[in-house]
Design a protein around this motif. Structure first.
Motif, PDB file in Angstrom:
ATOM      1  N   ARG A   1       0.860  -1.187   0.000  1.00  0.00           N
ATOM      2  CA  ARG A   1       0.000   0.000   0.000  1.00  0.00           C
ATOM      3  C   ARG A   1       0.886   1.223   0.000  1.00  0.00           C
ATOM      4  O   ARG A   1       1.816   1.320   0.803  1.00  0.00           O
ATOM      5  CB  ARG A   1      -0.923   0.023   1.233  1.00  0.00           C
TER       6      ARG A   1
ATOM      7  N   GLU B   1       1.092   3.900   1.379  1.00  0.00           N
ATOM      8  CA  GLU B   1       0.620   4.666   2.538  1.00  0.00           C
ATOM      9  C   GLU B   1       1.125   6.107   2.439  1.00  0.00           C
ATOM     10  O   GLU B   1       2.307   6.337   2.158  1.00  0.00           O
ATOM     11  CB  GLU B   1       1.124   4.039   3.837  1.00  0.00           C
TER      12      GLU B   1
ATOM     13  N   PHE C   1       4.415  -1.035  11.970  1.00  0.00           N
ATOM     14  CA  PHE C   1       2.953  -0.999  12.102  1.00  0.00           C
ATOM     15  C   PHE C   1       2.287  -0.527  10.817  1.00  0.00           C
ATOM     16  O   PHE C   1       1.313  -1.118  10.354  1.00  0.00           O
ATOM     17  CB  PHE C   1       2.525  -0.090  13.258  1.00  0.00           C
ATOM     18  N   ARG C   2       2.764   0.556  10.269  1.00  0.00           N
ATOM     19  CA  ARG C   2       2.199   1.059   9.015  1.00  0.00           C
ATOM     20  C   ARG C   2       3.310   1.161   7.982  1.00  0.00           C
ATOM     21  O   ARG C   2       4.050   2.124   7.912  1.00  0.00           O
ATOM     22  CB  ARG C   2       1.513   2.417   9.217  1.00  0.00           C
ATOM     23  N   ALA C   3       3.445   0.109   7.203  1.00  0.00           N
ATOM     24  CA  ALA C   3       4.506   0.028   6.203  1.00  0.00           C
ATOM     25  C   ALA C   3       3.889   0.086   4.807  1.00  0.00           C
ATOM     26  O   ALA C   3       2.671   0.006   4.656  1.00  0.00           O
ATOM     27  CB  ALA C   3       5.279  -1.272   6.397  1.00  0.00           C
TER      28      ALA C   3
ATOM     29  N   GLN D   1       0.298 -10.250   4.974  1.00  0.00           N
ATOM     30  CA  GLN D   1      -1.017 -10.542   5.558  1.00  0.00           C
ATOM     31  C   GLN D   1      -1.238 -12.043   5.634  1.00  0.00           C
ATOM     32  O   GLN D   1      -0.640 -12.814   4.886  1.00  0.00           O
ATOM     33  CB  GLN D   1      -2.125  -9.942   4.683  1.00  0.00           C
TER      34      GLN D   1
ATOM     35  N   GLU E   1      -5.363  -0.872  15.401  1.00  0.00           N
ATOM     36  CA  GLU E   1      -5.821  -2.136  14.811  1.00  0.00           C
ATOM     37  C   GLU E   1      -4.690  -3.157  14.631  1.00  0.00           C
ATOM     38  O   GLU E   1      -3.663  -2.867  14.038  1.00  0.00           O
ATOM     39  CB  GLU E   1      -6.480  -1.865  13.448  1.00  0.00           C
ATOM     40  N   LEU E   2      -4.964  -4.353  15.148  1.00  0.00           N
ATOM     41  CA  LEU E   2      -4.043  -5.474  15.000  1.00  0.00           C
ATOM     42  C   LEU E   2      -4.537  -6.382  13.874  1.00  0.00           C
ATOM     43  O   LEU E   2      -3.780  -6.824  13.022  1.00  0.00           O
ATOM     44  CB  LEU E   2      -3.985  -6.228  16.332  1.00  0.00           C
TER      45      LEU E   2
ATOM     46  N   SER F   1      -8.800 -11.260   8.929  1.00  0.00           N
ATOM     47  CA  SER F   1      -7.635 -10.705   8.242  1.00  0.00           C
ATOM     48  C   SER F   1      -6.581 -10.306   9.267  1.00  0.00           C
ATOM     49  O   SER F   1      -6.818  -9.451  10.110  1.00  0.00           O
ATOM     50  CB  SER F   1      -8.103  -9.491   7.434  1.00  0.00           C
TER      51      SER F   1
ATOM     52  N   ARG G   1       2.156  -6.659  12.137  1.00  0.00           N
ATOM     53  CA  ARG G   1       1.514  -6.112  13.344  1.00  0.00           C
ATOM     54  C   ARG G   1       1.459  -7.163  14.447  1.00  0.00           C
ATOM     55  O   ARG G   1       1.606  -6.841  15.621  1.00  0.00           O
ATOM     56  CB  ARG G   1       0.116  -5.581  13.009  1.00  0.00           C
TER      57      ARG G   1
END
Ligand code: ATP
Length: 401
Positions: A143, A145, A153-155, A160, A227-228, A268, A273
């Protein structure tokens, strides 16, 4: 958080991506211990949700899909975040496939779920599974981002673990409840502190229009409650949308002759995370023998190294030879064993504590028979308590495995 990031870097769990070039925002590299830890988390998930169940099967679909699939799923028009000026920015990462004039734009998948839906018919045709059944997939997602942050955490590139669990429309609530429990069971098996996981019902107004119920599982990360993983009831939205756009019938035929498009429950999970929540849960500082120490309280299943083997002294060939023998024997049964003969025993313990190794095994002169009654025994030292026991070499495999 700073302590975690620094330990992760120093001990070879996670490095900034392309670090010698100054890094690359939103990309991270897993080092020698990180890759083991990550594999253990994925294996645990695969075992729990695919191999140990009769109603699940796995899949490994391509990362790059026909772009039409992302139009049908709504990602081309709707997978967007607002920029500072309020304009929407589609966060799918683009790539180009084919040479020169032949080239077409394509996307790196923003989630693994898409590959499952487009293979629904293939799996039904090859395995003829009976409803309810699920298809699971682990893999990279991308993504773009707008603001990658908070370590892994936000990469922009992450991993997934997703399941599409297909049900008869009237069965969705039972399946949803079962998966809600399964999410907690998985977190617990990994070693994510259960008291730090919170279920949040996503309100009607915040849910995608096709979803009848969504729960976010949030974790108390060092930077806040975030969110995990997620659990969503997505009705028949995805299969119906792909059937319509592809022109291929994606309905399911029951033994009774009834034909319908299955509904779906989607648990999901984010690998990165989960790993970060695990690191945060496992990170412990305490006092042992009058000294402060840092250790990672990993359980045996996820620990990247299950045990370390030491010769008491590295300049005594007979100790080293015996220790090598024990090391080789253990490694045959439990591959994740480490050898260490650097510095004194206390330093070796601290090093293993910091990477979360549950057991340290020391071969000393008694092992060689200096005290005949102790011949072929070793000291095994337990990470959490620092306690030491004298056990026979024969019992090591069952202890460590
Ligand atoms: P967020 O609201 O935090 O952006 P999301 O709701 O967009 O997450 P989903 O689309 O539900 O996330 O993705 C499923 C899972 O994938 C998330 O629960 C998370 O574990 C993981 N995930 C999503 N985006 C990222 C990311 N940028 N970096 C790491 N993991 C991610």
């Amino acid at each position: 958080m700073d302590k975690l990031v620094s330990l992760a870097k120093r001990r070879g769990f996670i490095y900034p991506g392309s670090e010698i070039y100054g890094g690359f925002s939103g990309f991270w590299d897993y080092g020698p211990l990180g890759v083991e830890l990550k594999n253990n988390i994925k294996q645990l998930w695969w075992r729990m949700f695919v191999q140990e169940r009769d109603d699940m099967c796995g899949l490994d679909a391509a990362i790059v899909m026909n772009p039409e699939a992302w139009k049908a799923s709504g990602h081309v028009s709707g997978f967007a975040d607002p920029l500072e000026n309020g304009k929407m920015f589609n966060t799918m990462l683009m790539t180009s496939v084919g040479a020169a004039a032949e080239a077409t734009n394509a996307y790196l998948r923003p989630e693994t779920a898409g590959g499952i839906f487009v293979n629904f018919k293939n799996v039904v045709d090859s395995l003829h599974p009976k409803l309810p059944f699920g298809i699971a997939q682990i893999g990279k997602a991308f993504r773009n981002e707008i603001a990658p942050r908070d370590f892994i955490f936000r990469a922009r590139e992450f991993e997934q673990m997703e399941i599409e669990y297909f049900v008869r429309p009237q069965e969705w609530e039972t399946a949803f409840e079962e998966w809600r429990k399964n999410v907690h069971a998985f977190n617990e098996a990994v070693g994510i502190a259960s008291g730090s996981v919170h279920e949040v019902e996503v309100a009607d107004s915040d849910r995608a229009h096709y979803s009848k119920r969504t729960i976010d599982f949030e974790f108390d990360f060092p930077f806040g409650r975030k969110e995990l993983s997620g659990l969503a009831y997505r009705t028949d939205f995805d299969l119906s949308a792909h059937a319509k756009a592809s022109g291929v019938d994606l309905s399911y035929l029951e033994d009774t002759g009834e034909r319908f498009v299955p509904h779906v429950i989607e648990p999901s999970f984010g690998v990165d995370r989960a790993l970060l929540a695990l690191l945060a849960s496992a990170y412990t500082e305490d006092e042992l023998g009058g000294e402060t120490r840092t250790y990672l309280k990993f359980n045996k299943a996820v620990a990247p190294i299950k045990a370390a083997v030491f010769p008491l002294l590295k300049n005594k060939p007979e100790l080293v030879a015996k220790a090598r023998e024990v090391y080789a024997m253990l490694k045959k049964f439990v591959p994740q064993i480490m050898w260490d003969d650097n510095g004194n025993i206390g330093k070796r313990y601290r090093r293993q504590d910091e990477i979360g190794t549950p057991y340290c095994i020391t071969i000393d002169f008694d092992t060689l028979g200096e005290k005949p009654e102790l011949k072929d025994t070793v000291t095994i030292r337990h990470r959490d308590t620092g306690e030491q026991e004298r056990v026979s070499i024969d019992s090591l495999v069952t202890r460590v495995a």
